[in-house]
Design an enzyme around this catalytic site. Sequence first.
Site, PDB file in Angstrom:
ATOM      1  N   TYR A   1      14.405  -6.202  65.827  1.00 57.21           N
ATOM      2  CA  TYR A   1      15.862  -4.952  65.423  1.00 57.21           C
ATOM      3  C   TYR A   1      15.249  -4.541  67.167  1.00 57.21           C
ATOM      4  O   TYR A   1      16.930  -4.648  67.649  1.00 57.21           O
ATOM      5  CB  TYR A   1      15.633  -4.521  64.651  1.00 57.21           C
ATOM      6  CG  TYR A   1      16.499  -3.219  64.358  1.00 57.21           C
ATOM      7  CD1 TYR A   1      17.733  -2.483  64.799  1.00 57.21           C
ATOM      8  CD2 TYR A   1      16.152  -1.417  65.032  1.00 57.21           C
ATOM      9  CE1 TYR A   1      18.303  -1.575  64.805  1.00 57.21           C
ATOM     10  CE2 TYR A   1      15.838  -0.264  65.625  1.00 57.21           C
ATOM     11  CZ  TYR A   1      17.715  -0.360  64.945  1.00 57.21           C
ATOM     12  OH  TYR A   1      18.553   0.581  64.985  1.00 57.21           O
TER      13      TYR A   1
HETATM   14  N1  LIG Z   1      17.255   4.603  60.590  1.00 51.79           N
HETATM   15  C1  LIG Z   1      17.210   4.610  61.878  1.00 51.79           C
HETATM   16  O1  LIG Z   1      16.086   5.551  62.050  1.00 51.79           O
HETATM   17  C2  LIG Z   1      17.563   4.370  63.550  1.00 51.79           C
HETATM   18  C3  LIG Z   1      17.493   4.922  64.234  1.00 51.79           C
HETATM   19  C4  LIG Z   1      18.037   4.543  65.730  1.00 51.79           C
HETATM   20  C5  LIG Z   1      19.779   4.016  66.056  1.00 51.79           C
HETATM   21  N2  LIG Z   1      19.130   3.592  64.684  1.00 51.79           N
HETATM   22  C6  LIG Z   1      20.827   3.084  64.589  1.00 51.79           C
HETATM   23  O2  LIG Z   1      22.264   4.461  64.340  1.00 51.79           O
HETATM   24  C7  LIG Z   1      23.894   3.932  64.069  1.00 51.79           C
HETATM   25  C8  LIG Z   1      23.860   4.207  62.479  1.00 51.79           C
HETATM   26  O3  LIG Z   1      22.652   4.264  61.741  1.00 51.79           O
HETATM   27  P1  LIG Z   1      23.345   4.441  60.237  1.00 51.79           P
HETATM   28  O4  LIG Z   1      21.914   5.190  59.512  1.00 51.79           O
HETATM   29  O5  LIG Z   1      24.098   5.281  60.621  1.00 51.79           O
HETATM   30  O6  LIG Z   1      23.008   3.352  59.938  1.00 51.79           O
HETATM   31  P2  LIG Z   1      23.265   3.371  58.031  1.00 51.79           P
HETATM   32  O7  LIG Z   1      23.687   4.472  57.095  1.00 51.79           O
HETATM   33  O8  LIG Z   1      22.334   1.457  57.439  1.00 51.79           O
HETATM   34  O9  LIG Z   1      25.075   2.292  58.569  1.00 51.79           O
HETATM   35  C9  LIG Z   1      25.675   1.292  58.845  1.00 51.79           C
HETATM   36  C10 LIG Z   1      27.035   1.242  58.937  1.00 51.79           C
HETATM   37  O10 LIG Z   1      27.194  -0.328  59.190  1.00 51.79           O
HETATM   38  C11 LIG Z   1      28.349  -0.637  58.414  1.00 51.79           C
HETATM   39  N3  LIG Z   1      27.723  -2.610  58.400  1.00 51.79           N
HETATM   40  C12 LIG Z   1      26.703  -3.012  58.024  1.00 51.79           C
HETATM   41  N4  LIG Z   1      26.544  -4.379  57.741  1.00 51.79           N
HETATM   42  C13 LIG Z   1      28.383  -4.263  57.785  1.00 51.79           C
HETATM   43  C14 LIG Z   1      28.884  -5.350  58.571  1.00 51.79           C
HETATM   44  N5  LIG Z   1      28.456  -6.891  57.951  1.00 51.79           N
HETATM   45  N6  LIG Z   1      30.441  -5.106  58.853  1.00 51.79           N
HETATM   46  C15 LIG Z   1      30.854  -4.169  59.406  1.00 51.79           C
HETATM   47  N7  LIG Z   1      30.167  -3.499  58.429  1.00 51.79           N
HETATM   48  C16 LIG Z   1      29.134  -3.492  58.196  1.00 51.79           C
HETATM   49  C17 LIG Z   1      27.236  -0.182  56.856  1.00 51.79           C
HETATM   50  O11 LIG Z   1      28.326  -0.801  55.988  1.00 51.79           O
HETATM   51  P3  LIG Z   1      27.791  -0.517  54.680  1.00 51.79           P
HETATM   52  O12 LIG Z   1      28.417   1.531  54.111  1.00 51.79           O
HETATM   53  O13 LIG Z   1      29.501  -1.238  53.704  1.00 51.79           O
HETATM   54  O14 LIG Z   1      26.387  -1.015  54.070  1.00 51.79           O
HETATM   55  C18 LIG Z   1      27.763   1.369  57.364  1.00 51.79           C
HETATM   56  O15 LIG Z   1      29.068   1.455  57.363  1.00 51.79           O
HETATM   57  C19 LIG Z   1      22.606   1.544  63.652  1.00 51.79           C
HETATM   58  O16 LIG Z   1      23.722   0.651  65.057  1.00 51.79           O
HETATM   59  C20 LIG Z   1      21.081   1.882  63.697  1.00 51.79           C
HETATM   60  O17 LIG Z   1      20.997   0.629  63.471  1.00 51.79           O
HETATM   61  C21 LIG Z   1      19.338   4.069  63.233  1.00 51.79           C
END
Ligand SMILES: NC(=O)c1ccc[n+]([C@@H]2O[C@H](COP(=O)([O-])OP(=O)(O)OC[C@H]3O[C@@H](n4cnc5c(N)ncnc54)[C@H](OP(=O)(O)O)[C@@H]3O)[C@@H](O)[C@H]2O)c1
Length: 218
Positions: free
Chosen positions: A130
Amino acid sequence: MSHVFLIGSTGGVGSRLIPKLIAAGHTVTGLHRKAEQAETLQEAGAKPHLGDIIEMTAEDLTAASAGCDVLVFSAGAAGSGPERTTAIDGGGVIKMMDAARANGIKRVYLVSVFPDARRDAERKEGFEHYMRTKRMADNALAATDLDWVILRPGTLETEEGEGHVNAGLAIPYGTVARGNVAAFLAELIDRPEIRHEIIELTDGEVPVKEAVAARVRG
Ligand SMILES: NC(=O)c1ccc[n+]([C@@H]2O[C@H](COP(=O)([O-])OP(=O)(O)OC[C@H]3O[C@@H](n4cnc5c(N)ncnc54)[C@H](OP(=O)(O)O)[C@@H]3O)[C@@H](O)[C@H]2O)c1
């Protein structure tokens, strides 16, 4: 006012970003992959566009985002496996870049990851993949002549947040409320003069509006 195409519109950050953009007077089209999500997006004030970023081609994304002036990528595979990570966090960003070029859209915002994430935890191959994928997407976007901003939040927490952050080019690692990330993105989108920047973000002491204003150069 801008027309924003949001990839990841139903996610923790994306769903919080929509009402902030609408309140600021922008128009939002939200990409969603499940038909039943359309109603929630509409209720939030966004125009839903059904599509799965894995299945969509760059041409599909170009057609979906035609007429928009800003692209935001806040999608993620969320630990669903290395293949999906490659296809979403990596390939999805490349498709977004291609769509931006094809549509003549200059402004692109990418939610990436803080480089220090889990550096002191036991190494797990899925997470390392990742991190590498996020880095490659950052590299690809930063090499373009688009007006990009790469936002690197610390570990995301579910809270709305208090609206106070620490943002900078190189800051100590920490956590950040998803609501604060959304607020920071919304404010960034209102400051088009901030471009070609990589910004690290955690919760902190500075009101979001001030923290964004401090990123304006000159
Ligand atoms: N988790 C952490 O601690 C962390 C830290 C730093 C940065 N980030 C990054 O921050 C960003 C936002 O995180 P978040 O927590 O808001 O993420 P999240 O809640 O997991 O949301 C992910 C989004 O991507 C969509 N998605 C997933 N697969 C898809 C597909 N095949 N086609 C279209 N849409 C799709 C999901 O749709 P569904 O609702 O249908 O699933 C959801 O809208 C991400 O890029 C993540 O990598 C995360």
